[in-house]
Design a protein around this motif. Structure first.
Motif, PDB file in Angstrom:
ATOM      1  N   THR A  42      27.369  27.890  58.148  1.00  0.00           N
ATOM      2  CA  THR A  42      26.386  26.840  57.896  1.00  0.00           C
ATOM      3  C   THR A  42      26.968  25.811  56.930  1.00  0.00           C
ATOM      4  OG1 THR A  42      25.373  27.841  55.935  1.00  0.00           O
ATOM      5  CG2 THR A  42      24.550  28.580  58.095  1.00  0.00           C
ATOM      6  N   THR A  43      26.196  24.779  56.667  1.00  0.00           N
ATOM      7  CA  THR A  43      26.610  23.746  55.727  1.00  0.00           C
ATOM      8  C   THR A  43      26.308  24.132  54.275  1.00  0.00           C
ATOM      9  OG1 THR A  43      24.499  22.611  56.053  1.00  0.00           O
ATOM     10  CG2 THR A  43      26.379  21.843  57.373  1.00  0.00           C
ATOM     11  N   SER A  44      25.721  25.288  54.070  1.00  0.00           N
ATOM     12  CA  SER A  44      25.445  25.763  52.717  1.00  0.00           C
ATOM     13  C   SER A  44      26.739  26.232  52.053  1.00  0.00           C
ATOM     14  CB  SER A  44      24.429  26.912  52.779  1.00  0.00           C
ATOM     15  OG  SER A  44      23.974  27.267  51.504  1.00  0.00           O
ATOM     16  N   ARG A  45      26.778  26.285  50.719  1.00  0.00           N
ATOM     17  CA  ARG A  45      28.025  26.606  50.023  1.00  0.00           C
ATOM     18  C   ARG A  45      28.206  28.091  49.762  1.00  0.00           C
ATOM     19  NH1 ARG A  45      28.934  24.525  44.114  1.00  0.00           N
ATOM     20  NH2 ARG A  45      27.889  26.470  43.671  1.00  0.00           N
ATOM     21  N   ASP A  46      27.267  28.716  49.066  1.00  0.00           N
ATOM     22  CA  ASP A  46      27.400  30.126  48.733  1.00  0.00           C
ATOM     23  C   ASP A  46      26.099  30.640  48.131  1.00  0.00           C
ATOM     24  OD1 ASP A  46      27.428  29.386  45.963  1.00  0.00           O
ATOM     25  OD2 ASP A  46      29.602  29.295  45.970  1.00  0.00           O
ATOM     26  N   PHE A  47      26.121  31.880  47.668  1.00  0.00           N
ATOM     27  CA  PHE A  47      24.935  32.534  47.156  1.00  0.00           C
ATOM     28  C   PHE A  47      24.362  31.817  45.934  1.00  0.00           C
ATOM     29  CE2 PHE A  47      22.129  36.077  46.874  1.00  0.00           C
ATOM     30  CZ  PHE A  47      21.861  36.224  45.512  1.00  0.00           C
ATOM     31  N   THR A  48      25.202  31.174  45.154  1.00  0.00           N
ATOM     32  CA  THR A  48      24.751  30.553  43.912  1.00  0.00           C
ATOM     33  C   THR A  48      24.224  29.129  44.093  1.00  0.00           C
ATOM     34  OG1 THR A  48      26.946  29.662  43.381  1.00  0.00           O
ATOM     35  CG2 THR A  48      26.447  31.902  42.619  1.00  0.00           C
ATOM     36  N   HIS A  49      24.448  28.548  45.242  1.00  0.00           N
ATOM     37  CA  HIS A  49      24.025  27.170  45.527  1.00  0.00           C
ATOM     38  C   HIS A  49      22.645  27.221  46.193  1.00  0.00           C
ATOM     39  CE1 HIS A  49      24.167  23.288  47.789  1.00  0.00           C
ATOM     40  NE2 HIS A  49      24.800  22.907  46.712  1.00  0.00           N
ATOM     41  N   PRO A  50      21.787  26.228  45.998  1.00  0.00           N
ATOM     42  CA  PRO A  50      20.496  26.231  46.721  1.00  0.00           C
ATOM     43  C   PRO A  50      20.736  26.384  48.233  1.00  0.00           C
ATOM     44  CG  PRO A  50      20.531  24.489  45.072  1.00  0.00           C
ATOM     45  CD  PRO A  50      21.924  25.062  45.128  1.00  0.00           C
ATOM     46  N   TRP A  51      20.205  27.437  48.790  1.00  0.00           N
ATOM     47  CA  TRP A  51      20.566  27.866  50.150  1.00  0.00           C
ATOM     48  C   TRP A  51      20.313  26.824  51.228  1.00  0.00           C
ATOM     49  CZ3 TRP A  51      18.329  33.486  50.034  1.00  0.00           C
ATOM     50  CH2 TRP A  51      19.109  34.256  49.193  1.00  0.00           C
ATOM     51  N   PHE A  52      19.213  26.109  51.117  1.00  0.00           N
ATOM     52  CA  PHE A  52      18.875  25.176  52.192  1.00  0.00           C
ATOM     53  C   PHE A  52      19.244  23.739  51.844  1.00  0.00           C
ATOM     54  CE2 PHE A  52      16.389  28.910  53.098  1.00  0.00           C
ATOM     55  CZ  PHE A  52      16.659  29.070  54.439  1.00  0.00           C
ATOM     56  N   GLU A  53      20.104  23.584  50.868  1.00  0.00           N
ATOM     57  CA  GLU A  53      20.610  22.274  50.494  1.00  0.00           C
ATOM     58  C   GLU A  53      22.045  22.169  51.025  1.00  0.00           C
ATOM     59  OE1 GLU A  53      21.828  20.551  46.284  1.00  0.00           O
ATOM     60  OE2 GLU A  53      19.681  21.001  46.451  1.00  0.00           O
ATOM     61  N   PRO A  54      22.288  21.339  52.021  1.00  0.00           N
ATOM     62  CA  PRO A  54      23.644  21.244  52.573  1.00  0.00           C
ATOM     63  C   PRO A  54      24.659  20.863  51.496  1.00  0.00           C
ATOM     64  CG  PRO A  54      22.090  20.048  53.949  1.00  0.00           C
ATOM     65  CD  PRO A  54      21.355  20.437  52.693  1.00  0.00           C
ATOM     66  N   HIS A  55      25.789  21.522  51.533  1.00  0.00           N
ATOM     67  CA  HIS A  55      26.886  21.218  50.609  1.00  0.00           C
ATOM     68  C   HIS A  55      28.056  20.607  51.378  1.00  0.00           C
ATOM     69  CE1 HIS A  55      29.496  21.623  47.118  1.00  0.00           C
ATOM     70  NE2 HIS A  55      30.394  22.182  47.898  1.00  0.00           N
ATOM     71  N   TYR A  56      28.368  21.202  52.516  1.00  0.00           N
ATOM     72  CA  TYR A  56      29.448  20.703  53.370  1.00  0.00           C
ATOM     73  C   TYR A  56      28.845  19.845  54.475  1.00  0.00           C
ATOM     74  CZ  TYR A  56      32.028  24.494  51.128  1.00  0.00           C
ATOM     75  OH  TYR A  56      32.607  25.330  50.212  1.00  0.00           O
ATOM     76  N   PRO A  57      29.557  18.830  54.926  1.00  0.00           N
ATOM     77  CA  PRO A  57      29.039  18.042  56.048  1.00  0.00           C
ATOM     78  C   PRO A  57      29.097  18.854  57.345  1.00  0.00           C
ATOM     79  CG  PRO A  57      31.236  17.288  55.434  1.00  0.00           C
ATOM     80  CD  PRO A  57      30.846  18.318  54.420  1.00  0.00           C
ATOM     81  N   ALA A  58      28.151  18.610  58.225  1.00  0.00           N
ATOM     82  CA  ALA A  58      28.181  19.263  59.539  1.00  0.00           C
ATOM     83  C   ALA A  58      29.394  18.759  60.306  1.00  0.00           C
ATOM     84  CB  ALA A  58      26.897  18.964  60.306  1.00  0.00           C
ATOM     85  N   GLY A  59      29.979  19.633  61.086  1.00  0.00           N
ATOM     86  CA  GLY A  59      31.157  19.281  61.867  1.00  0.00           C
ATOM     87  C   GLY A  59      32.358  20.105  61.453  1.00  0.00           C
ATOM     88  N   VAL A  60      33.525  19.690  61.894  1.00  0.00           N
ATOM     89  CA  VAL A  60      34.752  20.459  61.651  1.00  0.00           C
ATOM     90  C   VAL A  60      35.558  19.831  60.522  1.00  0.00           C
ATOM     91  CG1 VAL A  60      36.896  21.325  62.673  1.00  0.00           C
ATOM     92  CG2 VAL A  60      34.845  21.140  64.083  1.00  0.00           C
ATOM     93  N   GLN A  61      35.919  20.656  59.571  1.00  0.00           N
ATOM     94  CA  GLN A  61      36.853  20.271  58.518  1.00  0.00           C
ATOM     95  C   GLN A  61      37.995  21.288  58.544  1.00  0.00           C
ATOM     96  OE1 GLN A  61      33.367  20.840  57.315  1.00  0.00           O
ATOM     97  NE2 GLN A  61      33.045  18.776  58.052  1.00  0.00           N
ATOM     98  N   GLU A  62      39.194  20.835  58.266  1.00  0.00           N
ATOM     99  CA  GLU A  62      40.320  21.760  58.190  1.00  0.00           C
ATOM    100  C   GLU A  62      40.539  22.167  56.752  1.00  0.00           C
ATOM    101  OE1 GLU A  62      44.160  21.227  59.864  1.00  0.00           O
ATOM    102  OE2 GLU A  62      43.355  20.986  61.869  1.00  0.00           O
TER     103      GLU A  62
END
Length: 156
Positions: A42-62
């Motif tokens: 998902t676009t979420s970061r991890d357990f410590t970040h607000p779960w339903f707040e996107p952190h990473y952009p949707a799509g593919v990153q290398e």
């Protein structure tokens, strides 16, 4: 031969977590060995970040040469995938309300579930056994699913 896709709730360069680190490291080693591996999350970061707040952009990153495909977040009540395909859940026992609540409160992705269904030439490796991405996602293509049940102390 199936293409390996590693699936976890969250993954990225600043994601914390033991199973998530293991997933990313395995993907990197598979990539170095020449396998066409991807990580889906998902676009979420991890357990410590607000779960339903996107952190990473949707799509593919290398990341270190490994494609990480981030799918938009969904809340449990927004996911219609399994309601449209009740046969995928046939034979499941009734769950205690607290277990269903746990599966419903974690980040998930309608788009990720649909991508798993659409990808017929992949083997799926699921991490973080206690999360709904693994629980629900493994029911979509069980014949091409492998679970990595990493055991470690969870903060919760």
């Amino acid at each position: 031969m199936y293409r390996p896709i590693l699936v976890t709730t969250w993954c990225g360069p600043d994601t914390a977590g033991g199973a998530e680190h293991y997933c990313a490291r395995l993907a990197l080693e598979m990539h170095r060995a020449g396998l066409p591996v991807e990580v889906w999350c998902t676009t979420s970061r991890d357990f410590t970040h607000p779960w339903f707040e996107p952190h990473y952009p949707a799509g593919v990153q290398e990341w270190n040469g490994v494609p990480i495909r981030h799918f938009p977040l969904s809340r449990y009540e927004e996911v219609s995938f399994f309601r449209e395909r009740p046969a995928l859940l046939e034979g499941m026992p009734a769950f205690p309300p607290e277990e269903l609540a746990h599966l419903g409160e974690l980040p998930q992705s309608e788009a990720l579930f649909r991508a798993i269904e659409a990808q017929k030439q992949a083997a799926f490796f699921f991490f973080v056994y206690s999360h709904n991405i693994t629980f629900w996602g493994s029911h979509i293509a069980p014949e091409r699913t492998l679970l990595f049940p990493t055991l470690h102390d969870e903060p919760y």
